[in-house]
Design a protein around this motif. Structure first.
Motif, PDB file in Angstrom:
ATOM      1  N   UNK A  62       0.824  -1.203   0.000  1.00  0.00           N
ATOM      2  CA  UNK A  62       0.000   0.000   0.000  1.00  0.00           C
ATOM      3  C   UNK A  62       0.864   1.262   0.000  1.00  0.00           C
ATOM      4  N   UNK A  63       1.945   1.247   0.771  1.00  0.00           N
ATOM      5  CA  UNK A  63       2.836   2.416   0.804  1.00  0.00           C
ATOM      6  C   UNK A  63       3.512   2.633  -0.544  1.00  0.00           C
ATOM      7  N   UNK A  64       3.864   1.559  -1.225  1.00  0.00           N
ATOM      8  CA  UNK A  64       4.468   1.688  -2.552  1.00  0.00           C
ATOM      9  C   UNK A  64       3.459   2.226  -3.562  1.00  0.00           C
ATOM     10  N   UNK A  65       2.205   1.797  -3.448  1.00  0.00           N
ATOM     11  CA  UNK A  65       1.167   2.324  -4.342  1.00  0.00           C
ATOM     12  C   UNK A  65       0.975   3.822  -4.122  1.00  0.00           C
ATOM     13  N   UNK A  66       0.935   4.247  -2.866  1.00  0.00           N
ATOM     14  CA  UNK A  66       0.794   5.673  -2.565  1.00  0.00           C
ATOM     15  C   UNK A  66       2.022   6.450  -3.050  1.00  0.00           C
ATOM     16  N   UNK A 123      -2.092  17.951   1.138  1.00  0.00           N
ATOM     17  CA  UNK A 123      -0.771  17.801   0.543  1.00  0.00           C
ATOM     18  C   UNK A 123      -0.431  16.311   0.511  1.00  0.00           C
ATOM     19  N   UNK A 124       0.715  15.999  -0.042  1.00  0.00           N
ATOM     20  CA  UNK A 124       1.188  14.614   0.005  1.00  0.00           C
ATOM     21  C   UNK A 124       1.327  14.171   1.455  1.00  0.00           C
ATOM     22  N   UNK A 125       1.791  15.085   2.305  1.00  0.00           N
ATOM     23  CA  UNK A 125       1.958  14.753   3.725  1.00  0.00           C
ATOM     24  C   UNK A 125       0.620  14.381   4.362  1.00  0.00           C
ATOM     25  N   UNK A 126      -0.457  15.030   3.951  1.00  0.00           N
ATOM     26  CA  UNK A 126      -1.784  14.692   4.478  1.00  0.00           C
ATOM     27  C   UNK A 126      -2.190  13.290   4.042  1.00  0.00           C
ATOM     28  N   UNK A 127      -1.846  12.908   2.812  1.00  0.00           N
ATOM     29  CA  UNK A 127      -2.103  11.534   2.359  1.00  0.00           C
ATOM     30  C   UNK A 127      -1.292  10.546   3.195  1.00  0.00           C
ATOM     31  N   UNK A 128      -0.045  10.914   3.508  1.00  0.00           N
ATOM     32  CA  UNK A 128       0.814  10.033   4.314  1.00  0.00           C
ATOM     33  C   UNK A 128       0.245   9.899   5.731  1.00  0.00           C
TER      34      UNK A 128
END
Length: 131
Positions: free
Chosen positions: A44-48, A118-123
């Protein structure tokens, strides 16, 4: 793929006939060993990461209900890009900060209105999924 009539772009994804990650975990959490759980999180982390590599898109609605799970091949697919947007772009009003998503998965800085997605919010959302 571009819609020939509306000239807007469509995303074509692989069909995942099984349930989403939320339902899968609700029904099977105690039957999955920790090694498999960690492998699933890694995938999942690689997909994100691959989505973020495009450097233009944030998902904005990243939660287990928007992750399709293919049991047969043990694959996960991020889905429902309906709320995704270009980074830093709000076509209706660049000053307005919109709030979308499932409350527990929204980053605190977005929820407070201090920051846009942001990307950080997705993380952050990924971290809540991992938790």
């Amino acid at each position: 793929m571009q819609d020939p009539e509306a000239h807007s772009y469509m995303m074509v994804l692989k069909y995942a006939k099984d349930e989403n990650l939320r339902e899968y975990l609700k029904n099977n959490f105690n039957n999955i060993n920790w090694k498999q759980k960690l492998l699933n999180l890694q995938e999942l982390s690689l997909n994100l990461k691959n989505i973020h590599k495009l450097d233009i898109v944030v998902h904005q609605d990243f939660h287990p209900g928007n992750i399709s799970y293919d049991f047969k091949n043990n694959n996960m697919y991020i889905s429902d890009f309906g709320l995704s947007k270009l980074i830093g772009a709000n076509p209706n009003n660049p000053e307005k900060k919109n709030l979308f998503g499932v409350l527990p998965y929204i980053a605190p800085e977005v929820l407070s209105g201090d920051e846009e997605y942001t990307k950080a919010a997705d993380v952050y959302s990924f971290g809540i999924i991992a938790y």
